[in-house]
Scaffold this motif. Sequence first.
Motif, PDB file in Angstrom:
ATOM      1  N   ALA A  42      46.468  55.215  75.430  1.00  0.00           N
ATOM      2  CA  ALA A  42      46.858  55.999  74.258  1.00  0.00           C
ATOM      3  C   ALA A  42      45.830  55.856  73.142  1.00  0.00           C
ATOM      4  CB  ALA A  42      48.238  55.561  73.774  1.00  0.00           C
ATOM      5  N   TRP A  45      42.727  58.002  73.900  1.00  0.00           N
ATOM      6  CA  TRP A  45      42.944  59.434  73.663  1.00  0.00           C
ATOM      7  C   TRP A  45      43.003  59.747  72.174  1.00  0.00           C
ATOM      8  CZ3 TRP A  45      41.782  62.842  77.020  1.00  0.00           C
ATOM      9  CH2 TRP A  45      41.926  62.589  78.397  1.00  0.00           C
ATOM     10  N   ALA A 401      47.749  61.488  73.998  1.00  0.00           N
ATOM     11  CA  ALA A 401      47.877  60.089  73.570  1.00  0.00           C
ATOM     12  C   ALA A 401      49.343  59.716  73.358  1.00  0.00           C
ATOM     13  CB  ALA A 401      47.080  59.872  72.290  1.00  0.00           C
ATOM     14  N   ILE A 402      50.101  60.628  72.737  1.00  0.00           N
ATOM     15  CA  ILE A 402      51.540  60.379  72.543  1.00  0.00           C
ATOM     16  C   ILE A 402      52.237  60.296  73.896  1.00  0.00           C
ATOM     17  CG2 ILE A 402      53.656  61.338  71.561  1.00  0.00           C
ATOM     18  CD1 ILE A 402      51.907  62.621  69.393  1.00  0.00           C
ATOM     19  N   HIS A 404      50.947  59.249  76.754  1.00  0.00           N
ATOM     20  CA  HIS A 404      50.641  57.953  77.364  1.00  0.00           C
ATOM     21  C   HIS A 404      51.395  56.826  76.669  1.00  0.00           C
ATOM     22  CE1 HIS A 404      47.606  58.252  80.539  1.00  0.00           C
ATOM     23  NE2 HIS A 404      47.195  59.343  79.929  1.00  0.00           N
ATOM     24  N   PHE A 405      51.633  56.969  75.368  1.00  0.00           N
ATOM     25  CA  PHE A 405      52.325  55.921  74.626  1.00  0.00           C
ATOM     26  C   PHE A 405      53.766  55.756  75.114  1.00  0.00           C
ATOM     27  CE2 PHE A 405      54.565  54.089  71.030  1.00  0.00           C
ATOM     28  CZ  PHE A 405      53.686  53.116  70.593  1.00  0.00           C
TER      29      PHE A 405
END
Length: 640
Positions: A42, A45, A401-402, A404-405
Amino acid sequence: MKRTKENLLAQHQAFLKDKGQAPPEFKFSFSKLPKGAALQAAGLWVLAAIACFALPLLLPDLGKELYKNKALAHVPQFELSNHVFKGQFKPTSHIGDTRPTQDATYKGISILTANGVRNLKNEDKAQQYVSQLETSEFNKNTQEIYQGLTQMKGLGLLDGAQSKPFVSKYYNLLLSLLERHSGFRLNAQRSASVGATYYALQALTVLGKLEDFKKSEAFQPAIGFVLSMKDQDNGGYRDAAGENATVEATYHAVQVLDERNDKDVKVYEGLDVFLFQCQSRDGGFSDLPIQDVSQLYSKHSSLATTAQAIYILEFLKAHNVISFSFTDASSSSYTAGLNYLRSCLSWNYGVLPHYPASETSLTATYYFLRLVDKFPHVAYGTPRVLQTLSVSFGVLFLLYAIFHFYQPQMNGKTVQEVRSEMRTIGILLALSAISLHLWAPGTVLLYLCFAAYLAIRLYDVLAADNSDGLMPMVAAGTCLTFVGAVFAMSFLSPLVFSNVIVFYVLAIWGAVATLVVTLTAAYVTGIKKMSFYLNAAFVAWILNTVVGYAYLYGRGEMAVVYRHLVIHGHIPAILVFAPVITFALAHAFAAAGASAYLNLSAAPPKRKKPAKPAPAKPLQTIEAAPSADADADAPAPAED
């Protein structure tokens, strides 16, 4: 059977399901940090997204010299090669345009003989043509004198000793066209004008007599005449008394006023305000101020006028009258003007008179080259589409990124389905955008394939629905909320969608509508299945996409909208990234709303405090009752 922890949990969930108390598909926490690998992904990204957002600010101005050289290379296509008009130029590259004009010939020869380099195909014929014009003293017209002298100098007819009789002759002729205590006249039958004064000073520069004229008593009255032509209402300059202020007259005026000995910049105040009144929504400029909304959105601007307007703005910047910083409100208008300028430059055809156009213009080429020669720092090389692409990738990377978080908390099967759907949609839209640029007829076929794919997926989702019609109702509610905003904007302004920012506002509104409708539906229905809300968001996204574009097409605005999108470089952002990003936002906001509801509904009940144990009583000695055997063994009582 071995009683493991997994078996016990499965039995417990089955028991709750039988009781109608099934838990949510997964527990979700917005504040829970993922493990190391997911958190690292995250973070990477996010860094990629920040780099994409910063790239447009750091991107160098690529291709400036290439576009300038291409414009120069296409000028010979305007030169006529037939026997009658050899050495003369036509104004456009249109095949049927076979007759030259005096103005086009001046512009062509002046470009091809600039900097002492002669690139004419028929130089001898051009010299004969200009010499023939000179025999009539260029009709004793200020503009034609300037153009004729410029051509003679470029063709080598004013070199050396042969220039002396021409210098004296035309210096006196220009002074004869000077109105007493005023400016120059175009000819003896006309009154003084700003344009004629500009051409006269330019002609004096070619003759090398400008400094002599500036020392004469006639110079200051000529400057005073130009200053008197300023329109105090809108800030621009008129060409003559009683006329309206125009961009061309202002373009001539600033170059005349630049010759003043007094460099007071107050005379330039208000010019930028006037220029922006002449700017259309496509970023280009017209010669007169825009009068109504229809002109603001639908009128085709002129590249020649746009080049003149940018010339004036750059002139004002050079004299510290204005500064287009990021905090300046007019900075976006200036950038829009550069976008329009860039859209009229073509590697294959040269400089277009406006966008769109199927032919090139020598007048547009002339003013473009004058602009970039005078102000070589003007940023017109890098296509605007590269900047919008970079920002679009930044938004996409931020969403990734969100993703993957929170991925460790998501259902693996659902994640794979959404990812596969997003990939297919992105490929189809990317192919359609590429086809639109390379082969327009193929675009219709690709968009039909995209529409067919959406129809098939819509049928699949609705066929698999077992919510007794609740899921389509939730999707319809989201769609109606989105379409309601579209109709509201259309009511406020008929051509609102020609403003590119509206598409991004609608993308955000669609995501907010999905969140609000999801929370409302969860509260009303009490359904605790995440797939229910994700399917509703997907159906709503299909309806929003199809209905939105069909609405624009039905209103007949697509031609205007498409022209503005191309000029400002938003075609890939609107036609490719916007649907993909809205798809991701719809699922993300639906999942967020459903998770918030599921977490609240799954909160454990409050535990009752255990009752306090009763105090222990003290032990007492209890005599054991005699048993039957004991009674038998006991001696009988004595008889009396």
